[in-house]
Design a protein around this motif. Structure first.
Motif, PDB file in Angstrom:
ATOM      1  N   VAL A  24       0.847  -1.197   0.000  1.00  0.00           N
ATOM      2  CA  VAL A  24       0.000   0.000   0.000  1.00  0.00           C
ATOM      3  C   VAL A  24       0.876   1.238   0.000  1.00  0.00           C
ATOM      4  O   VAL A  24       1.831   1.332   0.793  1.00  0.00           O
ATOM      5  N   SER A  25       0.551   2.182  -0.859  1.00  0.00           N
ATOM      6  CA  SER A  25       1.287   3.441  -0.904  1.00  0.00           C
ATOM      7  C   SER A  25       0.310   4.604  -0.948  1.00  0.00           C
ATOM      8  O   SER A  25      -0.861   4.440  -1.308  1.00  0.00           O
ATOM      9  N   GLY A  26       0.805   5.764  -0.548  1.00  0.00           N
ATOM     10  CA  GLY A  26       0.012   6.980  -0.662  1.00  0.00           C
ATOM     11  C   GLY A  26      -0.976   7.229   0.460  1.00  0.00           C
ATOM     12  O   GLY A  26      -1.776   8.162   0.365  1.00  0.00           O
ATOM     13  N   GLY A  27      -0.927   6.427   1.498  1.00  0.00           N
ATOM     14  CA  GLY A  27      -1.856   6.631   2.606  1.00  0.00           C
ATOM     15  C   GLY A  27      -1.212   6.298   3.936  1.00  0.00           C
ATOM     16  O   GLY A  27       0.005   6.142   4.028  1.00  0.00           O
ATOM     17  N   THR A  28      -2.033   6.177   4.952  1.00  0.00           N
ATOM     18  CA  THR A  28      -1.532   5.850   6.295  1.00  0.00           C
ATOM     19  C   THR A  28      -1.830   4.392   6.590  1.00  0.00           C
ATOM     20  O   THR A  28      -2.782   4.059   7.315  1.00  0.00           O
TER      21      THR A  28
END
Length: 119
Positions: A24-28
């Motif tokens: 997962v990328s771009g988030g928390t």
């Protein structure tokens, strides 16, 4: 923009094992509940397994309990699905999904990875 990328699918004989990964990328990532779903041809998408943000709580569909294990590594922004004792009925496209805290639904989805189990 939150992006999920699955990998690890493939063709395996019945009784074999596969390990799926989802980065997962771009988030928390550390705050998300994560889940794995699957969809077989002509069937509706179904829940397979879920894991809380901390990794302490896990949830499984009855059809995979005792065979599949979900886990996560928050340092690597990755969730895994270890699949053992695979059956032909496990054949499907597997998707990972992410749920933001307290939203109550999975908002972010990957593109899916094909798992085919031959008899």
């Amino acid at each position: 923009q939150v992006q999920l990328v699955e990998s690890g699918g493939g063709l395996v004989q019945a009784g074999g094992s596969l390990r799926l990964s989802c980065v997962v990328s771009g988030g928390t990532f550390f705050s998300y509940t994560m889940g794995w779903f699957r969809q077989a041809p002509g069937m509706e998408r179904e829940f397979v397994a879920g894991i809380s943000w901390s990794g302490i709580s896990t949830y499984y569909a009855d059809s995979v309990k005792g065979r599949f294990t979900i886990s996560r590594d928050n340092a690597k922004n990755t969730v895994y699905l270890q699949m053992n004792s695979l059956k032909p009925e496990d054949t499907a496209v597997y998707y990972c999904a992410a749920e933001e805290p307290s939203r109550g639904e999975y908002e972010y989805w990957g593109q899916g990875t094909q798992v085919t189990v031959s008899s």
